[in-house]
Design an enzyme around this catalytic site. Structure first.
Site, short mmCIF file in Angstrom:
data_model
loop_
_atom_site.label_atom_id
_atom_site.label_comp_id
_atom_site.label_asym_id
_atom_site.label_seq_id
_atom_site.Cartn_x
_atom_site.Cartn_y
_atom_site.Cartn_z
N HIS A 110 -22.41 -103.23 -190.47
CA HIS A 110 -23.08 -102.02 -190.93
C HIS A 110 -21.95 -101.32 -191.94
CE1 HIS A 110 -25.69 -98.31 -190.49
NE2 HIS A 110 -24.56 -97.82 -190.91
N ASN A 129 -24.56 -96.41 -197.59
CA ASN A 129 -24.61 -97.62 -197.19
C ASN A 129 -24.70 -98.84 -198.30
OD1 ASN A 129 -26.22 -95.98 -195.00
ND2 ASN A 129 -25.74 -97.54 -193.88
N CYS A 161 -23.34 -90.15 -193.49
CA CYS A 161 -23.50 -89.57 -192.07
C CYS A 161 -22.97 -88.07 -192.27
CB CYS A 161 -22.54 -90.27 -191.03
SG CYS A 161 -22.56 -89.39 -189.44
N ARG A 221 -33.83 -93.79 -192.10
CA ARG A 221 -32.98 -93.28 -191.04
C ARG A 221 -31.54 -92.49 -191.58
NH1 ARG A 221 -28.11 -93.12 -188.66
NH2 ARG A 221 -28.21 -95.42 -188.54
N ASP A 222 -30.55 -93.72 -191.78
CA ASP A 222 -29.21 -93.46 -192.36
C ASP A 222 -29.22 -92.96 -193.74
OD1 ASP A 222 -26.48 -93.40 -192.04
OD2 ASP A 222 -26.31 -95.46 -191.76
N HIS A 227 -20.48 -99.27 -195.08
CA HIS A 227 -20.78 -98.07 -196.18
C HIS A 227 -19.91 -98.60 -197.11
CE1 HIS A 227 -23.16 -95.10 -193.81
NE2 HIS A 227 -22.88 -95.82 -193.07
C1 LIG Z 1 -26.29 -85.45 -179.36
C2 LIG Z 1 -26.69 -84.10 -179.62
C3 LIG Z 1 -28.21 -84.05 -179.26
C4 LIG Z 1 -25.97 -83.09 -178.62
O1 LIG Z 1 -25.89 -81.87 -179.05
P1 LIG Z 1 -25.35 -80.90 -177.86
O2 LIG Z 1 -25.72 -79.44 -178.80
O3 LIG Z 1 -24.18 -81.12 -177.36
O4 LIG Z 1 -26.64 -80.79 -176.95
P2 LIG Z 1 -26.93 -80.11 -175.58
O5 LIG Z 1 -27.52 -80.98 -174.66
O6 LIG Z 1 -26.00 -79.11 -175.24
O7 LIG Z 1 -28.54 -79.33 -176.14
C5 LIG Z 1 -28.38 -78.42 -177.22
C6 LIG Z 1 -29.76 -78.16 -177.78
O8 LIG Z 1 -30.25 -79.21 -178.52
C7 LIG Z 1 -31.24 -79.77 -177.85
N1 LIG Z 1 -31.32 -81.17 -177.77
C8 LIG Z 1 -30.37 -82.02 -177.13
N2 LIG Z 1 -30.80 -83.33 -177.31
C9 LIG Z 1 -32.01 -83.27 -178.33
C10 LIG Z 1 -32.66 -84.27 -178.90
N3 LIG Z 1 -32.37 -85.50 -178.58
N4 LIG Z 1 -33.60 -83.96 -179.51
C11 LIG Z 1 -34.02 -82.72 -179.80
N5 LIG Z 1 -33.18 -81.64 -179.34
C12 LIG Z 1 -32.22 -82.06 -178.58
C13 LIG Z 1 -31.37 -79.07 -176.41
O9 LIG Z 1 -32.73 -79.25 -175.94
C14 LIG Z 1 -30.78 -77.67 -176.77
O10 LIG Z 1 -31.85 -77.10 -177.51
P3 LIG Z 1 -31.72 -75.41 -177.37
O11 LIG Z 1 -31.71 -75.14 -175.91
O12 LIG Z 1 -30.34 -74.89 -177.98
O13 LIG Z 1 -33.14 -74.89 -178.20
C15 LIG Z 1 -26.58 -83.72 -180.94
O14 LIG Z 1 -24.85 -83.56 -181.17
C16 LIG Z 1 -27.12 -84.47 -181.93
O15 LIG Z 1 -28.33 -84.54 -182.03
N6 LIG Z 1 -26.25 -85.20 -182.70
C17 LIG Z 1 -26.91 -86.07 -183.54
C18 LIG Z 1 -25.81 -86.35 -184.74
C19 LIG Z 1 -26.61 -87.53 -185.71
O16 LIG Z 1 -27.73 -87.75 -185.66
N7 LIG Z 1 -25.50 -88.16 -186.44
C20 LIG Z 1 -26.09 -89.32 -187.46
C21 LIG Z 1 -26.30 -90.37 -186.82
S1 LIG Z 1 -24.97 -91.59 -186.02
C22 LIG Z 1 -24.66 -92.29 -187.63
O17 LIG Z 1 -25.19 -92.13 -188.63
C23 LIG Z 1 -23.79 -93.52 -187.61
C24 LIG Z 1 -24.30 -94.89 -187.62
C25 LIG Z 1 -25.32 -95.12 -186.53
O18 LIG Z 1 -25.30 -94.91 -188.84
C26 LIG Z 1 -23.35 -95.79 -187.86
C27 LIG Z 1 -22.21 -95.66 -188.71
O19 LIG Z 1 -22.33 -95.81 -189.86
O20 LIG Z 1 -21.41 -95.48 -188.19
#
Ligand SMILES: CC(C)(COP(=O)([O-])OP(=O)([O-])OC[C@H]1O[C@@H](n2cnc3c(N)ncnc32)[C@H](O)[C@@H]1OP(=O)([O-])[O-])[C@@H](O)C(=O)NCCC(=O)NCCSC(=O)C[C@@](C)(O)CC(=O)[O-]
Length: 346
Positions: free
Chosen positions: A249, A291, A282, A57-58, A251
């Site tokens: 966690h 990581n 990220c 994933r990450d 990096h």
């Molecule tokens: C949170 C949202 C969805 C908000 O995104 P948004 O654009 O604000 O969402 P929305 O509710 O306005 O929806 C926009 C579109 O997204 C769709 N949508 C809405 N939700 C989903 C979903 N779950 N799955 C699939 N589609 C989705 C929704 O259906 C719509 O589709 P459209 O009508 O335009 O075709 C977006 O910002 C997002 O997906 N962000 C993810 C970012 C991410 O994955 N970052 C990396 C992970 S975090 C990380 O790595 C840190 C960590 C955990 O490892 C720890 C560390 O190291 O710090």
């Protein structure tokens, strides 16, 4: 790239440690409470560390070139066979935000029958949670931040808005008896805001626990922490969250991850996230490197006599598999050194 035969023999180099690990195979990680031992050099540290492998994933989410689903599934299979107790498999996030994980449903369907392993997935909202459950996920994780700017750039909402979303997710999960892990990003530093106050991290951690998260993973997203910033942050969180629920966690942007892990163990933390071959980063944290490599963590833990149940030889094989696929050298120093050492003996 490393010869397969070479890597397959790495287990032999770590013979003694692997025997210890096998003796420990009855360790249960559900409801895990670290049992502390009095280490003659390091003081009181856990005798077993649960490693949460986040490579699929990450590790992969930031890769520009789309990795085929079959490669992701094979990687997960290899990681599982190394003895890791938890392998974070994918994310049910928007494919527009993270195109690499747009095949989450297919990955989950291919691995959901794997036995004896926990395969959590990330879910940013109810939509993601429902899709994950439908695809067969038995565990999920939500991800908040301790910095407003990062929350906005990563999940497009404020910290409070994210907590409100996660209350919905944790409630839905409770109704299905699905455990939820809570991540907090930017626990010591934010790419926009700079240093982050420990009190902010403690606040978010407490909110996540109050809504029902069973584990809190504290993420140094951009890898800027040193023991000088990590210790005060951990102290603040430990004041409000039970120690047994805490994971770290790190990096490795500034090469501080292993030092930070060591001080975390000395503070009693027994859950460590890492990524095979040091993959990761990220997409919304520019400049952050991968990581800490799982192979390096296992090598260090083996060296100080802390059990993990992980076969480092099999881990190196998994790292080599994905590094070969991505066309780069393994990002774990321990993996490279163990392979060289073995090659020189053949
Ligand atoms: C949170 C949202 C969805 C908000 O995104 P948004 O654009 O604000 O969402 P929305 O509710 O306005 O929806 C926009 C579109 O997204 C769709 N949508 C809405 N939700 C989903 C979903 N779950 N799955 C699939 N589609 C989705 C929704 O259906 C719509 O589709 P459209 O009508 O335009 O075709 C977006 O910002 C997002 O997906 N962000 C993810 C970012 C991410 O994955 N970052 C990396 C992970 S975090 C990380 O790595 C840190 C960590 C955990 O490892 C720890 C560390 O190291 O710090």
């Amino acid at each position: 790239m490393l010869a397969l035969r070479t890597i397959k023999n790495i287990s032999k180099l770590n013979n003694t440690r692997i025997l210890i690990n096998h003796c420990y195979s009855t360790q249960k990680d559900e409801n895990y409470t670290p049992k502390m031992i009095n280490h003659k050099l390091l003081g009181s540290i856990p005798d077993y560390v649960k490693i949460v492998e986040v490579g699929p994933r990450d590790g992969l989410q930031n890769e520009k070139q789309i990795v085929p689903t079959s490669v992701k599934v094979e990687l997960i299979k290899m990681l599982v066979s190394s003895g890791l107790p938890v392998v974070e498999a994918t994310s049910f996030v928007s494919p527009k935000w993270v195109p690499q994980l747009g095949d989450a449903k297919d990955v989950m369907k291919a691995i959901r029958s794997f036995a004896g392993i926990r395969l959590p997935v990330l879910t940013p909202n109810l939509k993601g949670f429902e899709a994950a459950v439908e695809a067969g996920a038995k565990e999920v994780a939500v991800f908040a931040a301790a910095s407003e700017s990062f929350s906005k750039s990563n999940i497009n909402c404020s910290i409070e808005e994210s907590l409100a979303r996660y209350r919905d997710v944790t409630l839905a999960a409770r109704n299905l008896s699905i455990p939820v892990r809570g991540y907090i990003s930017c626990v010591v530093g934010c790419p926009v805001e700079g240093s982050v106050p420990p009190s902010k991290v403690a606040y978010v951690a407490k909110e996540l626990v109050n809504m029902g998260c069973c584990e809190i993973s504290l993420g140094d997203t951009i890898g800027v922490g040193t023991p000088g910033t990590v210790i005060p942050m951990l102290k603040a969180v430990m004041d409000v969250v039970p120690l047994a629920k805490l994971a770290v966690h790190f990096h490795d942007t500034y090469g501080q991850a292993l030092s930070n892990i060591l001080v975390s163990l000395q503070m009693g933390i027994g859950i460590v996230d890492s990524s095979v071959s040091g993959l990761g980063g990220c997409p919304y944290a520019k400049g952050a490197s991968g990581n800490v490599a799982t192979e390096d963590v296992v090598y260090m833990l083996n060296g100080i006599g802390v059990k993990t149940n992980v076969d480092i030889g099999k881990l190196v094989l998994a790292g080599d598999y994905i590094s070969n696929h991505l066309g780069r050298s393994p990002g774990s120093k321990a993996a490279v050194a163990l392979s060289r050492r073995l090659a020189s003996k053949l």
